[in-house]
Design an enzyme around this catalytic site. Structure first.
Site, PDB file in Angstrom:
ATOM      1  N   LYS A 114       0.838  -1.205   0.000  1.00 44.93           N
ATOM      2  CA  LYS A 114       0.000   0.000   0.000  1.00 44.93           C
ATOM      3  C   LYS A 114       0.872   1.254   0.000  1.00 44.93           C
ATOM      4  O   LYS A 114       0.656   2.186  -0.763  1.00 44.93           O
ATOM      5  CB  LYS A 114      -0.861  -0.022   1.262  1.00 44.93           C
ATOM      6  N   LYS A 126       3.742  -2.768  10.922  1.00 44.75           N
ATOM      7  CA  LYS A 126       2.454  -2.758  11.617  1.00 44.75           C
ATOM      8  C   LYS A 126       2.707  -3.250  13.034  1.00 44.75           C
ATOM      9  O   LYS A 126       3.681  -3.948  13.287  1.00 44.75           O
ATOM     10  CB  LYS A 126       1.463  -3.700  10.894  1.00 44.75           C
ATOM     11  N   ASP A 166      -4.831   2.574  14.268  1.00 42.27           N
ATOM     12  CA  ASP A 166      -5.609   1.595  13.489  1.00 42.27           C
ATOM     13  C   ASP A 166      -6.799   1.263  14.389  1.00 42.27           C
ATOM     14  O   ASP A 166      -7.143   2.069  15.268  1.00 42.27           O
ATOM     15  CB  ASP A 166      -4.748   0.354  13.152  1.00 42.27           C
TER      16      ASP A 166
HETATM   17  P1  NAP Z   1     -12.174   1.688  14.179  1.00 44.26           P
HETATM   18  O1  NAP Z   1     -12.275   3.161  14.253  1.00 44.26           O
HETATM   19  O2  NAP Z   1     -11.782   0.933  15.390  1.00 44.26           O
HETATM   20  O3  NAP Z   1     -13.556   1.142  13.596  1.00 44.26           O
HETATM   21  C1  NAP Z   1     -13.776  -0.194  13.277  1.00 44.26           C
HETATM   22  C2  NAP Z   1     -15.265  -0.338  13.033  1.00 44.26           C
HETATM   23  O4  NAP Z   1     -15.539  -1.633  12.525  1.00 44.26           O
HETATM   24  C3  NAP Z   1     -16.089  -0.199  14.305  1.00 44.26           C
HETATM   25  O5  NAP Z   1     -17.315   0.390  13.980  1.00 44.26           O
HETATM   26  C4  NAP Z   1     -16.279  -1.650  14.733  1.00 44.26           C
HETATM   27  O6  NAP Z   1     -17.401  -1.884  15.549  1.00 44.26           O
HETATM   28  C5  NAP Z   1     -16.505  -2.274  13.385  1.00 44.26           C
HETATM   29  N1  NAP Z   1     -16.258  -3.708  13.405  1.00 44.26           N
HETATM   30  C6  NAP Z   1     -15.175  -4.359  13.870  1.00 44.26           C
HETATM   31  N2  NAP Z   1     -15.340  -5.675  13.699  1.00 44.26           N
HETATM   32  C7  NAP Z   1     -16.552  -5.834  13.119  1.00 44.26           C
HETATM   33  C8  NAP Z   1     -17.294  -6.953  12.685  1.00 44.26           C
HETATM   34  N3  NAP Z   1     -16.802  -8.178  12.821  1.00 44.26           N
HETATM   35  N4  NAP Z   1     -18.514  -6.725  12.113  1.00 44.26           N
HETATM   36  C9  NAP Z   1     -19.005  -5.488  11.980  1.00 44.26           C
HETATM   37  N5  NAP Z   1     -18.360  -4.395  12.384  1.00 44.26           N
HETATM   38  C10 NAP Z   1     -17.146  -4.564  12.943  1.00 44.26           C
HETATM   39  O7  NAP Z   1     -11.108   1.246  13.055  1.00 44.26           O
HETATM   40  P2  NAP Z   1     -10.773   1.990  11.695  1.00 44.26           P
HETATM   41  O8  NAP Z   1      -9.567   2.810  11.923  1.00 44.26           O
HETATM   42  O9  NAP Z   1     -11.995   2.598  11.129  1.00 44.26           O
HETATM   43  O10 NAP Z   1     -10.298   0.763  10.785  1.00 44.26           O
HETATM   44  C11 NAP Z   1     -11.227  -0.036  10.059  1.00 44.26           C
HETATM   45  C12 NAP Z   1     -10.485  -0.837   9.029  1.00 44.26           C
HETATM   46  O11 NAP Z   1      -9.763   0.035   8.146  1.00 44.26           O
HETATM   47  C13 NAP Z   1      -9.431  -1.813   9.539  1.00 44.26           C
HETATM   48  O12 NAP Z   1      -9.360  -2.917   8.660  1.00 44.26           O
HETATM   49  C14 NAP Z   1      -8.150  -1.003   9.433  1.00 44.26           C
HETATM   50  O13 NAP Z   1      -6.997  -1.832   9.386  1.00 44.26           O
HETATM   51  C15 NAP Z   1      -8.395  -0.304   8.117  1.00 44.26           C
HETATM   52  N6  NAP Z   1      -7.598   0.903   7.888  1.00 44.26           N
HETATM   53  C16 NAP Z   1      -7.656   1.947   8.750  1.00 44.26           C
HETATM   54  C17 NAP Z   1      -6.934   3.091   8.485  1.00 44.26           C
HETATM   55  C18 NAP Z   1      -7.038   4.311   9.355  1.00 44.26           C
HETATM   56  O14 NAP Z   1      -6.433   5.327   9.000  1.00 44.26           O
HETATM   57  N7  NAP Z   1      -7.791   4.304  10.426  1.00 44.26           N
HETATM   58  C19 NAP Z   1      -6.114   3.153   7.346  1.00 44.26           C
HETATM   59  C20 NAP Z   1      -6.094   2.069   6.461  1.00 44.26           C
HETATM   60  C21 NAP Z   1      -6.849   0.957   6.755  1.00 44.26           C
HETATM   61  P3  NAP Z   1     -17.201  -2.036  17.150  1.00 44.26           P
HETATM   62  O15 NAP Z   1     -16.982  -0.644  17.638  1.00 44.26           O
HETATM   63  O16 NAP Z   1     -18.457  -2.662  17.578  1.00 44.26           O
HETATM   64  O17 NAP Z   1     -15.997  -2.938  17.354  1.00 44.26           O
END
Ligand code: NAP
Length: 445
Positions: A114, A126, A166
């Site tokens: 990426k 990571k 993350d």
């Molecule tokens: P986050 O703020 O912790 O949010 C994760 C969300 O997904 C929460 O709403 C969580 O719900 C939900 N979730 C987790 N497991 C689930 C499941 N099994 N079924 C349905 N909902 C579920 O994390 P995030 O930063 O948004 O990251 C989300 C994804 O994007 C991850 O794969 C991460 O690696 C990727 N990502 C993030 C970034 C970044 O800048 N943040 C960059 C690139 C990629 P709950 O609150 O109920 O757990």
């Protein structure tokens, strides 16, 4: 996958037993790079492929901390410094009970590719812990973060390894981590962590960047295929950082997002998700998604439902890995879905990707579509290094341009290697080419 790559893959599985997500991420890259390797047989001889699958360094450590009730807890911390061919290791920290070495390796491997796609000088890494911040007080989270950083700090540095957030690691956690780093090292080394608060070295747009970037990539992909987000019915899973800002940008681009979710259920709002209310529920009150429906009489909350059963033209999985199965993909196809963009890392299972791509659904893989977050982290590092602070508009324009270039790199590489329109192949080839060529230049290190 060709025979020689199949043999390398078998070896990766043997050497990394019990880490299925890592195997899945490696397999996905291997299925794309055959045509590129046929033109560059010297990379096989130099075993660049085997080297790319072996992290440069893996750190596992004990994280002891004390809860408010006095009980002592022991968690496990990880940092996988995967590849530094293009720059310092760069990639987020995940705090979630499911985290183990295999999660961190899969994410670090993906991150390497990426980061290469952004064409910015960042390598891949990571980290994280099996610590669960849910239900913990601010003081408990602070004590955990301080203990975690007390070990991790010795491996970091703005020219060495630069973590970010993350799942489970947002600006609160980055604040506690940075505070402890600063205290131990006696250095205000802003560029050692990204995702910082905007009052103390953080970049504007970093919070929005992954979600916005996913929407920008999606818009580019649709534009290249003669259409757009405008007027489309969309479904976005999750309601965390990526989901919230993907929804916001999709709505700004004219799409109507009718559903989002968390791990406890799905919300359906036929009028379109009210982004201000969603932010209030999730970012301010830190409540479950059901609280959104409590506050909006016309919205419906379902505890045990799949968000992918809701008919839509565009699906954007933004929650977690393997959240969209082959069955879900068949449902999306049956409902007339025309595009899927991965906001999360590897949210579509291999079966789902097969179904979507073979049925003509436009598919944007996460390593390209969600690269806007790490790209803006690199912009944060640039601002820290030059003691500068850019405006929201300028930073967002840079993000949009990076996503356009990332889209172009994927579609050009796909076309060059006989896979026109295949963004998975295009992303893997374009990224592999950049990392492999730098590794080759450095000799056998
Ligand atoms: P986050 O703020 O912790 O949010 C994760 C969300 O997904 C929460 O709403 C969580 O719900 C939900 N979730 C987790 N497991 C689930 C499941 N099994 N079924 C349905 N909902 C579920 O994390 P995030 O930063 O948004 O990251 C989300 C994804 O994007 C991850 O794969 C991460 O690696 C990727 N990502 C993030 C970034 C970044 O800048 N943040 C960059 C690139 C990629 P709950 O609150 O109920 O757990």
């Amino acid at each position: 996958m060709d025979e020689k790559l199949e043999a390398v893959y078998d070896e990766v599985v043997r050497r990394n037993a019990g880490e299925p997500e890592f195997h899945q991420a490696v397999r996905e890259v291997f299925t794309s790079i055959g045509p590129f390797l046929s033109k560059h047989p010297e990379l096989r001889r130099k075993k660049i492929i085997q080297r790319i699958c072996e992290p440069e360094r893996q750190i596992i450590f004990r994280v002891p901390w004390q809860a408010d009730d006095g009980e002592v807890h022991i968690n496990r911390g990880f940092r996988v410094e995967f590849n530094s061919a293009l720059g310092p290791y760069k990639g987020g920290l995940r705090f979630h009970p499911s985290v183990y070495l295999g999660t961190v390796k899969f994410l670090g491997f993906e991150q390497t590719f990426k980061n290469a796609l952004t064409n910015l000088p960042i390598g891949g890494g990571k980290g994280g812990s099996d610590f669960d911040p849910k239900g913990r007080s601010d003081d408990e989270v602070m004590r955990f973060c301080q203990s975690f950083m007390t070990e991790l700090y010795r491996h970091l540095g703005e020219y060495t390894d630069v973590p970010a957030g993350d799942i489970g690691v947002g600006s609160r956690e980055i604040g506690y981590l940075f505070g402890q780093y600063k205290r131990i090292t006696n250095r205000y080394e802003s560029g050692v962590l990204t995702g910082k608060g905007t009052d103390w070295g953080g970049a504007l747009v970093r919070k929005e960047a992954t979600g916005y970037g996913t929407a920008y990539f999606l818009e580019e992909m649709l534009r290249a295929n003669g259409t757009s987000i405008d007027g489309r019915m969309c479904v976005v899973s999750g309601s965390g950082n990526v989901a919230i800002y993907a929804i916001e940008k999709i709505e700004q681009l004219g799409g109507r997002v009718v559903a989002c979710s968390d791990s406890a259920g799905v919300v359906y709002d036929a009028d379109g998700i009210d982004i201000d209310l969603l932010k209030q529920v999730k970012e301010v009150e830190r409540q479950r998604i059901s609280a959104y429906a409590d506050a909006r009489p016309d919205a419906v909350h379902k505890a045990a439902a799949s968000i992918w059963d809701i008919p839509c033209q565009i699906a954007v999985p933004c929650a977690t890995q393997n959240e969209l199965s082959g069955r879900d993909a068949r449902t999306l196809v049956g409902n007339g879905c025309l595009a899927v963009a991965e906001g999360a890392n590897m949210p579509c299972s291999p079966d789902a990707v097969r179904v979507l791509t073979s049925d003509g659904v436009l598919f944007a893989p996460g390593k390209a579509a969600n690269a806007g977050g790490v790209a803006t982290s690199a912009l944060e590092m640039q601002q820290n290094a030059s003691r500068d602070r850019w405006t929201f508009e300028y930073t967002e324009a840079r993000l949009a341009e990076i996503m356009q270039r990332t889209h172009a790199a994927c579609s050009e590489a796909a076309a060059e290697y006989g896979a026109e329109g295949d963004y998975v192949a295009g992303a893997n080839i374009a990224a592999f080419q950049r990392v492999a060529s730098a590794m080759d230049a450095f000799g056998l290190v």
